[in-house]
Design an enzyme around this catalytic site. Sequence first.
Site, mmCIF file in Angstrom:
data_model
loop_
_atom_site.group_PDB
_atom_site.id
_atom_site.type_symbol
_atom_site.label_atom_id
_atom_site.label_comp_id
_atom_site.label_asym_id
_atom_site.label_seq_id
_atom_site.Cartn_x
_atom_site.Cartn_y
_atom_site.Cartn_z
ATOM 1 C CG ASN A 143 47.866 37.373 39.273
ATOM 2 O OD1 ASN A 143 48.706 38.260 39.134
ATOM 3 N ND2 ASN A 143 47.028 37.004 38.311
ATOM 4 C CE LYS A 169 44.140 39.083 38.364
ATOM 5 N NZ LYS A 169 42.855 38.821 37.766
ATOM 6 C CG HIS A 225 46.660 35.329 34.548
ATOM 7 N ND1 HIS A 225 45.682 36.147 34.043
ATOM 8 C CD2 HIS A 225 46.262 34.965 35.785
ATOM 9 C CE1 HIS A 225 44.722 36.283 34.965
ATOM 10 N NE2 HIS A 225 45.055 35.577 36.033
ATOM 11 C CD GLU A 283 43.820 39.302 34.256
ATOM 12 O OE1 GLU A 283 44.891 39.718 34.720
ATOM 13 O OE2 GLU A 283 42.821 39.053 34.962
ATOM 14 C CD GLU A 300 43.681 31.791 37.654
ATOM 15 O OE1 GLU A 300 43.532 32.211 38.796
ATOM 16 O OE2 GLU A 300 44.213 32.454 36.752
ATOM 17 N N GLY A 349 37.748 37.438 38.600
ATOM 18 C CA GLY A 349 37.396 38.835 38.869
ATOM 19 C C GLY A 349 35.918 39.135 38.725
ATOM 20 C CB SER A 378 35.525 34.618 42.232
ATOM 21 O OG SER A 378 35.420 35.553 41.175
HETATM 22 P P1 PGA Z 1 40.388 36.713 41.070
HETATM 23 O O1 PGA Z 1 41.622 36.532 40.058
HETATM 24 O O2 PGA Z 1 40.733 35.961 42.334
HETATM 25 O O3 PGA Z 1 40.292 38.201 41.292
HETATM 26 O O4 PGA Z 1 39.182 36.141 40.402
HETATM 27 C C1 PGA Z 1 42.273 35.292 39.942
HETATM 28 C C2 PGA Z 1 43.370 35.383 38.918
HETATM 29 O O5 PGA Z 1 43.217 36.129 37.940
HETATM 30 O O6 PGA Z 1 44.404 34.716 39.048
#
Ligand code: PGA
Length: 246
Positions: free
Chosen positions: A8, A10, A97, A99, A167, A173, A209
């Site tokens: 992803n 983003k 997602h 976000e 997630e 993140g 992460s």
């Molecule tokens: P990350 O993000 O691996 O940077 O924690 C995962 C995601 O948002 O799908």
Amino acid sequence: MKKIFAANWKLNKSPNEARKFISDFKSLVANGSFYDNKEVLIFPSAFSLEALATACADSKIEFGPQNIYSEKSGAFTGENSAEVAQQLGSDFILIGHSERRQIFKEIDSQLNARIKLAHSLVMTPVYCIGETLDQREDNQTEAVCFKQLEQGLAGVDTQARIVVAYEPIWAIGTGRVATPAQVADTHLHLNKKMKAMGFVNFQLLYGGSVKPDNAAELLKIPHVDGFLIGGAALDPQSFFKICNSN
Ligand code: PGA
């Protein structure tokens, strides 16, 4: 079953950067047998989808948009069409997602309509669910995830393929990965729930992460069919290492 490694990106990577990533990634893949036991997917930002599609044309890398609108076309200024993404070669769509849920206030009923649209186009939705830190500390993880499944997947064709990405929001993140025990417990319950809801063709991803140094351990956990990877999938070497952890 093939493990899924989904990147992803983003709101990162221009078309040129997407092309460079694919060229670097391809040079790391020594031969075609790399893909025998895995599916590699990339979710670029919308403006880079076409460049990515062209760069991936002679490879087995699959891709799709990070979000779509629930209608294929019409007077919906600013939205993106699943049908157009499909015409560009996308087979997958990332939906819901955290976000999108947290920043853009998307709710399960909207996501449900998008999942149904994806299926109507014979595309595979990658539906994201997960709890906040407060919800986890309040022992609400299972209830929150089950509600997201029940509402997001209400009336969805149980025979069609769907990928669910678990997630935990507090692990995205942050560098704070869920422990193997937490992942094992949640994935066991999600697997049972999906079966109880009648789904027969689903995979469960973990995201939050995931890095080259924790991927192998997480991938051994029962009902972890792959990963959704953010930060560590922006670099071709690090994404490649994660893809090689099975
Ligand atoms: P990350 O993000 O691996 O940077 O924690 C995962 C995601 O948002 O799908």
